[in-house]
Design an enzyme around this catalytic site. Structure first.
Site, PDB file in Angstrom:
ATOM      1  N   GLU A 175       0.808  -1.236   0.000  1.00 29.93           N
ATOM      2  CA  GLU A 175       0.000   0.000   0.000  1.00 29.93           C
ATOM      3  C   GLU A 175       0.839   1.283   0.000  1.00 29.93           C
ATOM      4  OE1 GLU A 175      -2.819  -0.576   3.205  1.00 29.93           O
ATOM      5  OE2 GLU A 175      -3.740  -2.280   2.200  1.00 29.93           O
ATOM      6  N   ASN A 216       2.015  -4.999  -3.270  1.00 24.22           N
ATOM      7  CA  ASN A 216       0.621  -5.394  -3.029  1.00 24.22           C
ATOM      8  C   ASN A 216      -0.181  -4.153  -2.663  1.00 24.22           C
ATOM      9  OD1 ASN A 216      -1.211  -7.699  -2.523  1.00 24.22           O
ATOM     10  ND2 ASN A 216      -1.189  -7.019  -0.381  1.00 24.22           N
ATOM     11  N   HIS A 252     -10.362  -6.127  -2.541  1.00 26.37           N
ATOM     12  CA  HIS A 252     -11.420  -5.989  -1.531  1.00 26.37           C
ATOM     13  C   HIS A 252     -12.570  -5.285  -2.244  1.00 26.37           C
ATOM     14  CE1 HIS A 252      -9.008  -7.435   1.740  1.00 26.37           C
ATOM     15  NE2 HIS A 252      -8.036  -6.601   1.437  1.00 26.37           N
ATOM     16  N   GLU A 280      -6.194 -10.740  -1.815  1.00 25.48           N
ATOM     17  CA  GLU A 280      -7.008 -10.567  -0.600  1.00 25.48           C
ATOM     18  C   GLU A 280      -8.489 -10.499  -0.941  1.00 25.48           C
ATOM     19  OE1 GLU A 280      -5.528  -7.382   1.894  1.00 25.48           O
ATOM     20  OE2 GLU A 280      -3.440  -7.897   1.491  1.00 25.48           O
ATOM     21  N   ASP A 282     -12.229 -10.385  -1.258  1.00 24.71           N
ATOM     22  CA  ASP A 282     -13.523 -10.519  -0.586  1.00 24.71           C
ATOM     23  C   ASP A 282     -14.507  -9.592  -1.278  1.00 24.71           C
ATOM     24  OD1 ASP A 282     -12.676  -8.079   0.628  1.00 24.71           O
ATOM     25  OD2 ASP A 282     -12.315  -9.029   2.576  1.00 24.71           O
TER      26      ASP A 282
HETATM   27  C1  XIL Z   1      -6.527  -6.750   7.933  1.00 29.56           C
HETATM   28  C2  XIL Z   1      -6.834  -7.972   8.776  1.00 29.56           C
HETATM   29  O1  XIL Z   1      -7.713  -8.792   8.056  1.00 29.56           O
HETATM   30  C3  XIL Z   1      -7.438  -7.574  10.093  1.00 29.56           C
HETATM   31  O2  XIL Z   1      -7.567  -8.710  10.950  1.00 29.56           O
HETATM   32  C4  XIL Z   1      -6.566  -6.533  10.779  1.00 29.56           C
HETATM   33  O3  XIL Z   1      -7.194  -6.091  11.957  1.00 29.56           O
HETATM   34  C5  XIL Z   1      -6.320  -5.358   9.851  1.00 29.56           C
HETATM   35  O4  XIL Z   1      -5.742  -5.826   8.646  1.00 29.56           O
HETATM   36  N1  XIL Z   1      -5.021  -4.847   3.427  1.00 29.56           N
HETATM   37  C6  XIL Z   1      -4.064  -5.704   3.860  1.00 29.56           C
HETATM   38  C7  XIL Z   1      -4.361  -6.636   4.969  1.00 29.56           C
HETATM   39  O5  XIL Z   1      -2.978  -5.770   3.266  1.00 29.56           O
HETATM   40  O6  XIL Z   1      -3.238  -6.909   5.752  1.00 29.56           O
HETATM   41  C8  XIL Z   1      -5.479  -6.135   5.842  1.00 29.56           C
HETATM   42  O7  XIL Z   1      -5.792  -7.150   6.788  1.00 29.56           O
HETATM   43  C9  XIL Z   1      -6.661  -5.759   5.008  1.00 29.56           C
HETATM   44  C10 XIL Z   1      -6.321  -4.656   4.040  1.00 29.56           C
END
Ligand code: XIL
Length: 488
Positions: A175, A216, A252, A280, A282
């Site tokens: 990020e 990422n 996400h 990641e 979802d």
């Molecule tokens: C999130 C986790 O899922 C949570 O449990 C934690 O509290 C915060 O982080 N981007 C990322 C991940 O790269 O590491 C994050 O994960 C979600 C957003």
């Protein structure tokens, strides 16, 4: 020359027999002394996701949380059974591994690695350099440029070094850009300038020469200003001879909003000669989720799978969690939830079927709760919910209906939505104990402000008046938050 690392893992620890996969969750829980009660994995008439993925040479991964692996054998069992790749959800982040300067804690990270290795899962290390979940001793340490570079080097050296040879991919930096493609003003960028990325990549290559080195980020799934910034940066890094192997698109996503340019975006990164993964995934839904929203979600999962699988360099899709129950989404996005492949009671959702099918399976997870993938099947005799429907009082043109719904899942509901179809033209005229709406023959009853919470094993009773023109056949099927209920 670098000194030998202290605190390394030394001799490999993991040469014990690998438990059979389905029992792996139980074996792991047993190792840790947790209560071992492993229900059978949900019946699937077809092989789990990972078997299909293996056949295709594809990776289907999940973010796994060390605490749930240890305490929840049902979670561990699904994690082992369904996925051939794994990412530690939090265990390898800076705040977990180096909470105070040069004080390393690898408890959770080691537990995660043990699980992944016992289950033959490819590991994505996550993440070495990130502005979030960064301890305040780094964030507010007022380090000079050279101090912060050596803090970063020590961290990478110890963390990536500890697992050297055991991690397939490292999310080296996470990020680093904002939505408009400008640099995020992190302590790393502020202190070290943009070169911190190249430095971190080189340091990771030195600490673990076998790991692939990735960047990422979120909201870089489609072609946009932020993904353009990555494209330009990676092109420049390659030109400068900096080691870089891949780009992770977090994905996400919001239900119904898969970017139309996803495949084109994956393709342009692959054309740079690097790998791409969905890291990641979802797909969040405004709660409570209706059946049609869950079906939309399934289509979204399918589009993401298809976009990745259409491009040669796209090697993996990782979902950000196993079941909706522990997802980060409700904690982060108010009113949103149900973003994953398994629901709160570990039942596969329509999205599971969609991913299964994309991997060349039959889509036979279920989605209707009975495990055989046939959505036209009659409702299961037992399920996450049970419905008792009665036409309490009937007259020539109408009746009063009463429905009692029991939460058979093992977690409390926080908001619910009941859906069913009237088979013979009945029409709700008014209702109570729920917000009632009807569209065509489909009726939806959503909790009111006071009865949204239904404990495991608890019930809620709702009622309505409806008109009919002669026939008054009872509805045959009911869903509660998208899950089929048994009907008594
Ligand atoms: C999130 C986790 O899922 C949570 O449990 C934690 O509290 C915060 O982080 N981007 C990322 C991940 O790269 O590491 C994050 O994960 C979600 C957003």
């Amino acid at each position: 020359m670098r000194l030998a690392r202290s605190g390394g893992r030394g001799t490999p620890r993991r040469h014990r027999a690998t438990p059979a996969r389905r029992a792996a969750g139980a074996a792991f829980a047993a190792l840790l002394g947790a209560a071992v009660l492993v229900p059978a994995a949900p019946a699937a008439a077809d092989a789990p996701l990972r078997d299909h993925a293996d056949q295709m040479g594809f990776e289907i991964g999940a973010a796994l949380a060390a605490n749930h692996l240890q305490n929840d054998s049902q979670y561990a069992d699904l994690a082992a059974t369904e996925f051939n790749a794994a990412t530690p959800e939090n265990a390898m982040k800076w705040e977990s591994t180096e909470p105070s300067r040069n004080q390393f804690d690898f408890g959770s990270a080691d537990a995660f690695m043990d699980f992944a290795q016992a289950n033959n899962q490819k590991v994505r290390g996550h993440t070495l350099v990130w502005h979030n979940q960064l301890p305040s001793w780094v964030e507010n340490g007022n380090f000079s440029e050279s101090e912060l570079r050596s803090v970063m080097e020590n961290h990478i050296d110890r963390v990536a070094g500890r697992y050297a040879g055991e991690i397939a991919y490292w999310d080296v930096a996470n990020e680093i850009f904002l939505g408009d493609g400008s640099w995020r003003d992190s302590v790393f960028y502020r202190t070290l300038g943009p070169d911190f990325v190249a430095d971190a990549l080189r340091m990771t290559a030195e600490a673990d020469p076998n790991a692939e080195l990735w960047l990422n980020d979120y909201s870089i799934d489609g072609v946009n200003a932020k993904s353009d910034a990555y494209y330009n940066l990676i092109r420049d890094l390659i030109a400068q001879g900096v080691p870089i192997d891949g780009i992770g698109l977090q994905a996400h996503l919001i239900n119904g909003q898969v970017p139309g340019s996803l495949q084109q975006n994956i393709q342009r990164f692959a054309d740079l000669g690097i790998k791409v993964a969905i890291t990641e995934l979802d797909v969040r839904i405004e709660m409570p989720a209706s059946q049609s929203e869950l079906e939309q979600q399934a289509r979204d999962y399918r589009s993401v799978m298809d976009a990745c699988q259409a491009v040669d360099g796209c090697v993996a899709v990782t979902v950000w969690g196993v079941s909706d129950q522990y997802s980060w989404v409700p904690d982060t996005f108010e009113g949103q939830g149900a973003p994953l492949l398994f629901n709160d009671s570990y039942q596969p959702k329509p999205a599971y079927d969609a991913v299964h099918e994309a991997l060349g399976g039959t889509g036979d997870g279920d989605g209707d709760g009975d495990g055989d993938g046939d959505d036209d099947d009659p409702p299961p005799t037992s399920g996450p919910c049970a419905v008792d429907y009665s036409a309490a009082n009937e007259w020539s043109t109408g009746f009063t209906g009463q429905i009692t719904v029991t939460n058979n899942g093992d977690t409390a509901l926080d908001g619910w939505s009941l859906e069913f179809d009237f088979p013979s033209g009945q029409q709700i005229t008014n209702g109570w104990n729920a917000e009632w709406s009807q569209s065509g023959s489909t009726v939806t009853a959503t909790n009111t402000g006071w009865n949204g919470a239904v404990p495991a094993g608890g019930s809620v009773t709702v009622g309505f008046n409806a008109s009919h023109d002669g026939g008054n056949a009872e509805p045959e099927a009911f869903t509660l938050n998208g899950q089929s209920c048994s009907v008594s």
